[in-house]
Design a protein around this motif. Structure first.
Motif, PDB file in Angstrom:
ATOM      1  N   HIS A 101       1.039  -1.321   0.088  1.00 49.64           N
ATOM      2  CA  HIS A 101       0.149  -0.187   0.086  1.00 49.64           C
ATOM      3  C   HIS A 101       0.932   1.205   0.039  1.00 49.64           C
ATOM      4  N   LEU A 148      -0.615   3.083  -9.880  1.00 52.71           N
ATOM      5  CA  LEU A 148      -1.368   3.574  -8.601  1.00 52.71           C
ATOM      6  C   LEU A 148      -2.023   5.104  -8.646  1.00 52.71           C
ATOM      7  N   SER A 197      -2.595   6.334 -12.003  1.00 54.58           N
ATOM      8  CA  SER A 197      -2.889   6.346 -13.187  1.00 54.58           C
ATOM      9  C   SER A 197      -4.506   6.565 -13.345  1.00 54.58           C
ATOM     10  N   GLY A 198      -5.235   6.063 -12.243  1.00 51.64           N
ATOM     11  CA  GLY A 198      -6.692   6.322 -12.046  1.00 51.64           C
ATOM     12  C   GLY A 198      -7.366   5.070 -13.063  1.00 51.64           C
ATOM     13  N   HIS A 199      -6.488   4.174 -13.743  1.00 49.83           N
ATOM     14  CA  HIS A 199      -6.873   2.952 -14.609  1.00 49.83           C
ATOM     15  C   HIS A 199      -7.314   1.807 -13.524  1.00 49.83           C
ATOM     16  N   HIS A 200      -8.594   1.619 -13.218  1.00 54.31           N
ATOM     17  CA  HIS A 200      -9.015   0.740 -12.204  1.00 54.31           C
ATOM     18  C   HIS A 200      -8.738  -0.607 -12.549  1.00 54.31           C
ATOM     19  N   ALA A 201      -8.718  -1.006 -13.831  1.00 54.52           N
ATOM     20  CA  ALA A 201      -8.470  -2.604 -14.466  1.00 54.52           C
ATOM     21  C   ALA A 201      -6.953  -2.694 -14.226  1.00 54.52           C
ATOM     22  N   ASN A 202      -6.138  -1.552 -14.498  1.00 54.06           N
ATOM     23  CA  ASN A 202      -4.521  -2.015 -14.383  1.00 54.06           C
ATOM     24  C   ASN A 202      -4.339  -2.161 -12.931  1.00 54.06           C
ATOM     25  N   ILE A 203      -4.902  -1.194 -12.098  1.00 46.72           N
ATOM     26  CA  ILE A 203      -4.600  -1.078 -10.782  1.00 46.72           C
ATOM     27  C   ILE A 203      -4.800  -2.549 -10.167  1.00 46.72           C
ATOM     28  N   LYS A 204      -6.202  -3.036 -10.658  1.00 41.57           N
ATOM     29  CA  LYS A 204      -6.533  -4.414 -10.219  1.00 41.57           C
ATOM     30  C   LYS A 204      -5.685  -5.418 -10.484  1.00 41.57           C
ATOM     31  N   LYS A 205      -5.019  -5.350 -11.838  1.00 41.60           N
ATOM     32  CA  LYS A 205      -4.239  -6.470 -12.264  1.00 41.60           C
ATOM     33  C   LYS A 205      -2.869  -6.330 -11.667  1.00 41.60           C
ATOM     34  N   ARG A 222      -2.438  -5.348  -8.480  1.00 38.61           N
ATOM     35  CA  ARG A 222      -2.417  -5.678  -6.882  1.00 38.61           C
ATOM     36  C   ARG A 222      -2.408  -7.230  -7.074  1.00 38.61           C
TER      37      ARG A 222
END
Ligand code: SAM
Length: 217
Positions: free
Chosen positions: A184, A200, A202-210, A212
């Motif tokens: 974190h 983190l 970037s605001g790109h949720h799919a990329n953040i999820k990937k 993590r």
């Protein structure tokens, strides 16, 4: 959820239950924690709760009588099982904590804390439903283990943490396939030359999820 804690050192729990999330949960009536002094139940004329072990050997043992009488009194108030905190017990894990939180949220739990060399086996045979260990090491008493168990279970009860989801996606949780959680970061974006991973912010949720998911160990 109700917890009854049985100990010969009741003051040990004061600071822990008087602070932070546990304190708020008690105030909001989501948790009820009652500490019982086993010493008050002794019938020994010198108020003793311990005696040397039969067969000899080092140390003292907690006698069965005060524990037995204390447990009988507490069972009138709490219909949950009696758990003896013991290094010989079943190992506490996040998974086991989740099972206990689900199963005993309504009934509550009674946690028995040993001291000295432990407790007379007859107290275990007569009063204890099961034993739980918090790790493969031996502590001075069962109070720290009882607090560890209480904390592990309490934060899994819906509504006790500020955000219900914060206890779901955590290290060892089912949601993370029992793996260790991703790292974190919070403000500032750069500290001592170390930057927050680009993805983190970037605001790109799919990329953040990937990202993590890739970080799970
Ligand atoms: N003679 C015991 C033995 O060898 O298993 C150890 C007794 S220990 C010094 C005193 C008390 O601390 C125990 O009765 C138990 O309640 C508690 N305790 C110590 N280590 C523990 C652990 N790893 N998990 C849970 N309770 C523990």
């Amino acid at each position: 959820m109700r917890f009854d804690l049985l100990t010969i050192f009741p003051e040990i729990f004061d600071s822990y239950i008087g602070e932070s999330i546990i304190k708020r949960a008690i105030k909001d009536h989501k948790l009820e924690i009652v500490v019982h002094d086993i010493r008050k139940y002794t019938k020994d004329k010198h108020q003793k709760v311990d005696a040397p072990p039969y067969g000899g050997g080092a140390g003292m043992l907690m006698m069965a009588q005060p524990i037995y009488d204390c447990v009988q009194a507490v069972k009138k108030l709490n219909k949950g099982p009696v758990i003896y905190m013991s290094p010989k017990g079943k190992m506490l894990t996040q998974n086991y904590g989740q099972t206990l939180a689900k199963k005993y949220q309504k009934s509550g739990l009674i946690l028995l804390c040993g001291r000295y060399e432990g407790i007379d086996q007859r107290a275990i045979d007569l009063c204890v439903d099961f034993e739980i260990s918090i790790g493969k090491y031996v502590l001075t008493g069962g109070e720290l283990p009882a607090m560890v168990l209480l904390d592990t279970i309490s934060r899994l009860i819906p509504g006790i943490l500020g955000d219900d989801y914060s206890s779901e996606e955590e290290t060892f949780s089912k949601v993370l396939d029992g793996k260790k959680e991703y790292p974190h970061y919070t403000r500032p974006e750069e500290f001592m030359g170390l930057k927050v991973p680009e993805v983190l912010i970037s605001g790109h949720h799919a990329n953040i999820k990937k990202w993590r998911k890739d970080q799970l160990k």
